[in-house]
Design a protein around this motif. Structure first.
Motif, PDB file in Angstrom:
ATOM      1  N   TYR A 143       0.813  -1.210   0.000  1.00  0.00           N
ATOM      2  CA  TYR A 143       0.000   0.000   0.000  1.00  0.00           C
ATOM      3  C   TYR A 143       0.856   1.273   0.000  1.00  0.00           C
ATOM      4  O   TYR A 143       0.310   2.377   0.109  1.00  0.00           O
ATOM      5  CB  TYR A 143      -0.927   0.006   1.229  1.00  0.00           C
ATOM      6  N   GLY A 144       2.151   1.098  -0.050  1.00  0.00           N
ATOM      7  CA  GLY A 144       3.049   2.257  -0.084  1.00  0.00           C
ATOM      8  C   GLY A 144       3.397   2.809   1.269  1.00  0.00           C
ATOM      9  O   GLY A 144       4.026   3.876   1.356  1.00  0.00           O
ATOM     10  N   ARG A 145       3.002   2.114   2.308  1.00  0.00           N
ATOM     11  CA  ARG A 145       3.325   2.588   3.645  1.00  0.00           C
ATOM     12  C   ARG A 145       4.793   2.280   3.965  1.00  0.00           C
ATOM     13  O   ARG A 145       5.291   1.214   3.620  1.00  0.00           O
ATOM     14  CB  ARG A 145       2.391   1.946   4.675  1.00  0.00           C
ATOM     15  N   HIS A 146       5.436   3.225   4.653  1.00  0.00           N
ATOM     16  CA  HIS A 146       6.886   3.157   4.896  1.00  0.00           C
ATOM     17  C   HIS A 146       7.160   2.783   6.347  1.00  0.00           C
ATOM     18  O   HIS A 146       6.443   3.183   7.268  1.00  0.00           O
ATOM     19  CB  HIS A 146       7.538   4.517   4.597  1.00  0.00           C
ATOM     20  N   LYS A 147       8.262   2.036   6.494  1.00  0.00           N
ATOM     21  CA  LYS A 147       8.718   1.687   7.830  1.00  0.00           C
ATOM     22  C   LYS A 147      10.246   1.594   7.783  1.00  0.00           C
ATOM     23  O   LYS A 147      10.814   1.017   6.854  1.00  0.00           O
ATOM     24  CB  LYS A 147       8.114   0.363   8.275  1.00  0.00           C
ATOM     25  N   ALA A 181      17.942  -7.206  13.018  1.00  0.00           N
ATOM     26  CA  ALA A 181      16.518  -7.574  12.923  1.00  0.00           C
ATOM     27  C   ALA A 181      16.350  -8.572  11.777  1.00  0.00           C
ATOM     28  O   ALA A 181      17.137  -8.612  10.827  1.00  0.00           O
ATOM     29  CB  ALA A 181      15.650  -6.344  12.689  1.00  0.00           C
ATOM     30  N   ARG A 182      15.276  -9.391  11.883  1.00  0.00           N
ATOM     31  CA  ARG A 182      14.845 -10.275  10.801  1.00  0.00           C
ATOM     32  C   ARG A 182      13.533  -9.707  10.280  1.00  0.00           C
ATOM     33  O   ARG A 182      12.573  -9.554  11.032  1.00  0.00           O
ATOM     34  CB  ARG A 182      14.640 -11.693  11.323  1.00  0.00           C
ATOM     35  N   VAL A 183      13.503  -9.353   8.989  1.00  0.00           N
ATOM     36  CA  VAL A 183      12.355  -8.674   8.405  1.00  0.00           C
ATOM     37  C   VAL A 183      11.625  -9.641   7.495  1.00  0.00           C
ATOM     38  O   VAL A 183      12.231 -10.220   6.558  1.00  0.00           O
ATOM     39  CB  VAL A 183      12.805  -7.426   7.617  1.00  0.00           C
ATOM     40  N   ARG A 184      10.302  -9.844   7.752  1.00  0.00           N
ATOM     41  CA  ARG A 184       9.441 -10.670   6.897  1.00  0.00           C
ATOM     42  C   ARG A 184       8.788  -9.759   5.859  1.00  0.00           C
ATOM     43  O   ARG A 184       8.269  -8.686   6.190  1.00  0.00           O
ATOM     44  CB  ARG A 184       8.367 -11.348   7.726  1.00  0.00           C
ATOM     45  N   LEU A 185       8.844 -10.163   4.608  1.00  0.00           N
ATOM     46  CA  LEU A 185       8.389  -9.316   3.504  1.00  0.00           C
ATOM     47  C   LEU A 185       7.264 -10.004   2.741  1.00  0.00           C
ATOM     48  O   LEU A 185       7.291 -11.222   2.480  1.00  0.00           O
ATOM     49  CB  LEU A 185       9.560  -9.017   2.552  1.00  0.00           C
ATOM     50  N   TRP A 186       6.243  -9.186   2.392  1.00  0.00           N
ATOM     51  CA  TRP A 186       5.096  -9.663   1.598  1.00  0.00           C
ATOM     52  C   TRP A 186       4.688  -8.568   0.635  1.00  0.00           C
ATOM     53  O   TRP A 186       4.241  -7.529   1.025  1.00  0.00           O
ATOM     54  CB  TRP A 186       3.932 -10.049   2.529  1.00  0.00           C
ATOM     55  N   TRP A 187       5.003  -8.821  -0.666  1.00  0.00           N
ATOM     56  CA  TRP A 187       4.739  -7.825  -1.688  1.00  0.00           C
ATOM     57  C   TRP A 187       5.250  -6.445  -1.225  1.00  0.00           C
ATOM     58  O   TRP A 187       4.524  -5.465  -1.139  1.00  0.00           O
ATOM     59  CB  TRP A 187       3.244  -7.764  -2.035  1.00  0.00           C
ATOM     60  N   SER A 188       6.526  -6.434  -0.983  1.00  0.00           N
ATOM     61  CA  SER A 188       7.152  -5.224  -0.419  1.00  0.00           C
ATOM     62  C   SER A 188       8.393  -4.825  -1.230  1.00  0.00           C
ATOM     63  O   SER A 188       8.952  -5.624  -1.993  1.00  0.00           O
ATOM     64  CB  SER A 188       7.574  -5.444   1.040  1.00  0.00           C
ATOM     65  N   THR A 189       8.793  -3.574  -1.008  1.00  0.00           N
ATOM     66  CA  THR A 189      10.058  -3.054  -1.561  1.00  0.00           C
ATOM     67  C   THR A 189      10.971  -2.723  -0.391  1.00  0.00           C
ATOM     68  O   THR A 189      10.572  -2.016   0.539  1.00  0.00           O
ATOM     69  CB  THR A 189       9.835  -1.798  -2.406  1.00  0.00           C
ATOM     70  N   ILE A 190      12.201  -3.239  -0.470  1.00  0.00           N
ATOM     71  CA  ILE A 190      13.158  -3.008   0.607  1.00  0.00           C
ATOM     72  C   ILE A 190      14.380  -2.285   0.027  1.00  0.00           C
ATOM     73  O   ILE A 190      14.848  -2.591  -1.070  1.00  0.00           O
ATOM     74  CB  ILE A 190      13.578  -4.327   1.290  1.00  0.00           C
ATOM     75  N   ARG A 191      14.847  -1.313   0.762  1.00  0.00           N
ATOM     76  CA  ARG A 191      16.034  -0.549   0.358  1.00  0.00           C
ATOM     77  C   ARG A 191      16.909  -0.329   1.586  1.00  0.00           C
ATOM     78  O   ARG A 191      16.431   0.168   2.613  1.00  0.00           O
ATOM     79  CB  ARG A 191      15.633   0.799  -0.244  1.00  0.00           C
ATOM     80  N   PHE A 192      18.163  -0.716   1.463  1.00  0.00           N
ATOM     81  CA  PHE A 192      19.101  -0.464   2.558  1.00  0.00           C
ATOM     82  C   PHE A 192      19.529   1.012   2.529  1.00  0.00           C
ATOM     83  O   PHE A 192      19.567   1.644   1.469  1.00  0.00           O
ATOM     84  CB  PHE A 192      20.318  -1.375   2.428  1.00  0.00           C
ATOM     85  N   LEU A 193      19.862   1.555   3.689  1.00  0.00           N
ATOM     86  CA  LEU A 193      20.157   2.981   3.846  1.00  0.00           C
ATOM     87  C   LEU A 193      21.653   3.217   4.058  1.00  0.00           C
ATOM     88  O   LEU A 193      22.327   2.421   4.719  1.00  0.00           O
ATOM     89  CB  LEU A 193      19.372   3.546   5.040  1.00  0.00           C
ATOM     90  N   ASP A 194      22.127   4.327   3.481  1.00  0.00           N
ATOM     91  CA  ASP A 194      23.525   4.733   3.704  1.00  0.00           C
ATOM     92  C   ASP A 194      23.690   5.260   5.121  1.00  0.00           C
ATOM     93  O   ASP A 194      22.830   5.978   5.646  1.00  0.00           O
ATOM     94  CB  ASP A 194      23.938   5.813   2.704  1.00  0.00           C
ATOM     95  N   ARG A 195      24.838   4.924   5.718  1.00  0.00           N
ATOM     96  CA  ARG A 195      25.136   5.350   7.080  1.00  0.00           C
ATOM     97  C   ARG A 195      26.190   6.453   7.019  1.00  0.00           C
ATOM     98  O   ARG A 195      27.241   6.298   6.406  1.00  0.00           O
ATOM     99  CB  ARG A 195      25.655   4.185   7.907  1.00  0.00           C
ATOM    100  N   HIS A 196      25.931   7.609   7.638  1.00  0.00           N
ATOM    101  CA  HIS A 196      26.864   8.743   7.684  1.00  0.00           C
ATOM    102  C   HIS A 196      27.355   8.889   9.112  1.00  0.00           C
ATOM    103  O   HIS A 196      26.559   8.956  10.055  1.00  0.00           O
ATOM    104  CB  HIS A 196      26.167  10.028   7.234  1.00  0.00           C
TER     105      HIS A 196
END
Length: 402
Positions: free
Chosen positions: A33-37, A43-58
């Motif tokens: 549904y486009g909701r962000h988290k 952590a162990r992340v369970r995904l269902w019809w999702s988009t995952i993107r890792f983030l840069d660390r500064h």
């Protein structure tokens, strides 16, 4: 999962699955549904019809800060030490900036700060010792003097300083640092300038001088548009005026010595020091002559004079050699005369001694003969007998006495 830390280059669209987010990593997940988290590992992340993107660390150290531009248009400066994951939902950009180090009380920066709805920012001077962290509404004003190329540099960014080639000057060092943002009134700066000067006879030469100076105060420096360029102008005028009263082709002196003597005069240094203090907010330290290059015409003249001087020296040396030779010959002649006189004197002494010896022997014979006569000896018979004995001895020895 792997051992490498993943960043924003890792983007996956997952129908069903899972991902392990290691400690030190973070991800942004959008569901169907486009909701962000945002999830920070471990952590162990369970995904269902999702988009995952890792983030840069500064990561910012204790002498740095993070400049964060948020999606709502605000800007934050977060002091280090700290770490932040750049989330595209919250941030448009995150950069690591260096705080400005003011090492001592002679170090200054100029800060422009906007307050409220004022159109014109307020200017304030910050004095060290201090580690300065600018606020988002602060703008550190660089000292754009004598061709400094960082008028729009970010606060704390490093940069180099240079002077335009048309000025005939080398980069100024020692006074400004941190991309021209930090001014030191204690440090001594050096300004190297190449000047084409003419003497009283209109001969030209290129003179390279180095002016050492200090800024008198930050307040006086801010009242001058460009203290370093003004110093260059004053230095050029002083050098041209001092060399216009000398002769570059002065016999008996080298060109470098003539120029250095003219530029080290106390009157020149005093007038230049006063002009620098009044018009450039600078304190005169010293002036050095680095190099002198004559023009082609002057070089030919100097070579001709050097050749004449060399010829004169060679002539003087020849005269001295001739005089020495004549003196040596005179001494040798005098020595020969003395030797000849000594030989003649020696021969005369030998001859005199021989005559004295013969006279002595003659007197002794005469005395012997007188004694023999007094005794009644027949001298004629005696002398004949002696003569016969002498002849016999001579014939026995192989020679006859005449």
């Amino acid at each position: 999962m792997g051992i490498d830390f993943r960043g924003k280059g890792y983007v996956r669209r997952v129908k069903i699955g899972k991902r392990t987010v290691k400690e030190g990593e973070a991800v942004a997940v959008w569901d169907q549904y486009g909701r962000h988290k945002e999830i920070v590992g471990p952590a162990r992340v369970r995904l269902w019809w999702s988009t995952i993107r890792f983030l840069d660390r500064h990561l910012a150290s204790a002498e740095q800060y993070l400049r964060v531009q948020n999606r709502d248009g605000t800007v934050e400066h977060r002091r280090g030490p700290m770490a932040l994951f750049e989330n595209p939902v919250k941030h448009t950009a995150v950069s690591i900036e260096n705080a400005i180090q003011l090492p001592d009380s002679s170090s200054f920066i100029v800060v422009l700060r906007r307050e409220g709805t004022k159109a014109t920012p307020e200017q304030s001077v910050i004095q060290g010792p201090l580690l300065f962290f600018p606020e988002p509404k602060d703008s550190v004003k660089p000292f754009a003097w004598a061709g400094h190329k960082q008028p729009g540099a970010a606060a704390g960014s490093a940069g180099s300083t240079s002077v335009g080639a048309s000025d005939g000057a080398a980069p100024v060092s020692g006074i400004l640092s941190a991309g021209g943002c930090v001014l030191s009134t204690r440090a001594t700066g050096s300004l190297k300038l190449s000047i084409e000067a003419r003497d009283s006879a209109d001969f030209s030469a290129t003179v390279v001088v180095i002016l050492y100076l200090r800024i008198t105060s930050v307040k006086d420096a801010l009242e001058v548009s460009d203290p370093l360029r003004e110093s260059m102008s004053l230095l050029r005028s002083a050098v041209l005026g001092a060399l216009a009263n000398v002769r570059f082709a002065d016999r008996g002196k080298s060109l470098h010595h003539i120029v250095r003597e003219a530029l080290s005069a106390s009157a020149l240094e005093e007038s230049l020091a006063a002009a620098l203090r009044q018009r450039a907010a600078c304190e005169f330290v010293r002036l050095d002559t680095a190099a002198v290059e004559p023009s082609e015409v002057l070089a030919k003249l100097l070579r001709r004079e050097d050749e004449l001087a060399d010829a004169k020296v060679a002539d003087e040396l020849a005269k001295m050699s001739l005089a020495a030779s004549m003196a040596r010959q005179g001494q040798e002649h005098e020595l020969a005369s003395v030797q000849q006189r000594n030989l003649l004197k020696l021969e005369a002494e030998k001859h005199s001694a021989h005559r004295s010896q013969e006279e002595y022997e003659d007197r002794r014979r005469l005395e012997n003969l007188k004694q023999l006569r007094s005794l009644g000896v027949d001298l004629t018979k005696y002398l004949c007998t002696v003569a016969e004995i002498d002849v016999a001895d001579a014939s026995r020895k192989g020679w006859v006495r005449l």
